[in-house]
Design an enzyme around this catalytic site. Structure first.
Site, mmCIF file in Angstrom:
data_model
loop_
_atom_site.group_PDB
_atom_site.id
_atom_site.type_symbol
_atom_site.label_atom_id
_atom_site.label_comp_id
_atom_site.label_asym_id
_atom_site.label_seq_id
_atom_site.Cartn_x
_atom_site.Cartn_y
_atom_site.Cartn_z
ATOM 1 N N SER A 163 13.001 -41.865 5.169
ATOM 2 C CA SER A 163 14.027 -42.549 5.949
ATOM 3 C C SER A 163 13.360 -43.682 6.724
ATOM 4 O O SER A 163 12.634 -44.485 6.146
ATOM 5 C CB SER A 163 14.740 -41.545 6.868
ATOM 6 O OG SER A 163 15.775 -42.160 7.597
ATOM 7 N N HIS A 190 16.661 -43.083 2.663
ATOM 8 C CA HIS A 190 17.818 -43.407 3.498
ATOM 9 C C HIS A 190 17.722 -44.884 3.890
ATOM 10 O O HIS A 190 16.789 -45.287 4.603
ATOM 11 C CB HIS A 190 17.835 -42.544 4.753
ATOM 12 C CG HIS A 190 17.982 -41.076 4.468
ATOM 13 N ND1 HIS A 190 17.668 -40.108 5.399
ATOM 14 C CD2 HIS A 190 18.416 -40.413 3.365
ATOM 15 C CE1 HIS A 190 17.900 -38.919 4.876
ATOM 16 N NE2 HIS A 190 18.350 -39.079 3.646
ATOM 17 N N ASP A 284 16.575 -33.950 7.117
ATOM 18 C CA ASP A 284 17.056 -33.845 5.744
ATOM 19 C C ASP A 284 15.916 -33.446 4.804
ATOM 20 O O ASP A 284 14.881 -34.108 4.759
ATOM 21 C CB ASP A 284 17.658 -35.183 5.307
ATOM 22 C CG ASP A 284 18.410 -35.095 3.987
ATOM 23 O OD1 ASP A 284 18.832 -33.979 3.613
ATOM 24 O OD2 ASP A 284 18.581 -36.142 3.333
#
Length: 344
Positions: A163, A190, A284
């Site tokens: 991310s 992400h 995540d």
């Protein structure tokens, strides 16, 4: 008992040509007790001077800021600071130039909203990412549970989740694989929708690897890197075929999600796959990584020192989901089949 030393607010400079945009960002940021706006700039000259004077913890920068041609390389050279870039989807070439120039401290790229109601989501995302930069600094996480030396074995397929700060870490990891890697890689990064194609284009032009946005039904081959497209969960079947699941709901707030990708590895031979969590905010992928480790899959988290944002790797390490904790270059060398020490 229970007393904790207060954490100093993260000091942020906002650079955007629009006074109203600066006002919106300032209002949202100052609602957070852990973020303090210490300067505003309407052009590149003012932004450079501000960063030099106040030495902020982060710079929120409009990619289209006037008089900013050499701003990012100048700041990176004189006053390095994490940069959170706001860019429009039409600024493809400008983004490619940023990536090609080594990111200049860019840890995240956010899409510039086209509609007024979209600004709240952007401000929330920016504030969350900036605030999470501080994760782990006040209460360092022990990482000494990792083995002193590891061997990757016969791994042929690797799933990576990343991310905020991820593109830099991904590039470093992939570069360390060498010219003819034995593994194929599926990446969930992400990033704002549409920017995954720019990331793929940059990596493909920079590395001796076949890097593209993933397509449904294609086999994952050695030396290939496939990036999950926006709006689709990406899974890897036991026969090595990539599948895109368009109709599924978001998982952990993300679509694609790292959790979904990692879960798909549970049906593979444990010695043939590996899961990696790189720099990023949130958690995540951490729960699925723990399941993989319990099945003796090689699970790797990026170390705290090399992370722009330690959230995702930290979540895995806290759960004892990571069997190995290493910086990105060492992760790449490990996946390439070379023996690696945790001190590498």
């Amino acid at each position: 008992p229970g007393w904790r030393r207060p954490v100093k607010p993260l000091r942020v400079v906002v650079a955007d040509s629009s006074m109203s945009v600066r006002g919106v960002l300032k209002r949202f940021f100052e609602a957070r007790p852990n973020i303090q706006i210490v300067g505003e700039a309407e052009n590149g000259k003012t932004a450079f001077a501000l960063v030099g004077d106040v030495r902020p913890d982060a710079l929120v920068l409009d990619l289209d800021l006037p008089d900013s041609g050499d701003l990012m390389p100048s700041i990176a050279l004189r006053h390095p600071v994490p940069v959170f870039l706001i860019a429009g989807r039409t600024q493809r070439q400008a983004l490619l130039d940023v990536f090609a120039a080594g990111h200049h401290g860019v840890v995240a790229v956010h899409e510039r909203p086209e509609l007024p109601e979209q600004w709240e989501a952007l401000c929330t995302s920016l504030a969350d990412a900036i605030a999470e930069m501080e994760t782990g600094r006040e209460h360092p996480l022990e990482e000494d549970h990792a083995p002193r030396a590891v061997v990757a074995g016969d791994i042929s397929r690797v799933a990576i989740g990343a991310s905020t700060g991820g593109p830099n870490a991904v590039a470093e990891l992939l570069a360390a694989l060498g010219e003819r890697p034995r593994v194929g890689i599926v990446l969930v990064q992400h990033i704002s929708p549409g920017f995954e194609t720019v990331l793929a284009e940059w990596l493909n032009g920079t590395l001796p690897l076949d890097v593209r946005v993933a397509s449904d039904g294609e086999p994952l081959l050695a030396g290939s890197v496939r990036i999950a497209p926006a709006g689709s969960h990406c899974v890897l079947e036991p026969d090595g075929v990539i599948r895109l699941l368009d109709a599924r709901a978001a998982v952990n707030g993300h679509q694609p999600s790292v959790e979904t990708l990692f879960h798909s590895l549970l049906g593979h031979p444990s010695s043939a796959v590996a899961a990696v969590l790189l720099s990023g905010m949130g958690s995540d992928g951490a729960e699925a990584m723990l399941e993989l480790r319990r099945q003796e899959v090689l699970t790797i988290a990026q170390d705290r020192r090399s992370c722009a944002v330690f959230g995702m790797p930290r979540a895995a390490i806290e759960r004892r989901a990571a069997s190995v904790v290493l910086p990105p270059g060492a992760i790449g060398r490990l996946l390439a089949g070379r023996d690696v020490s945790v001190d590498d």
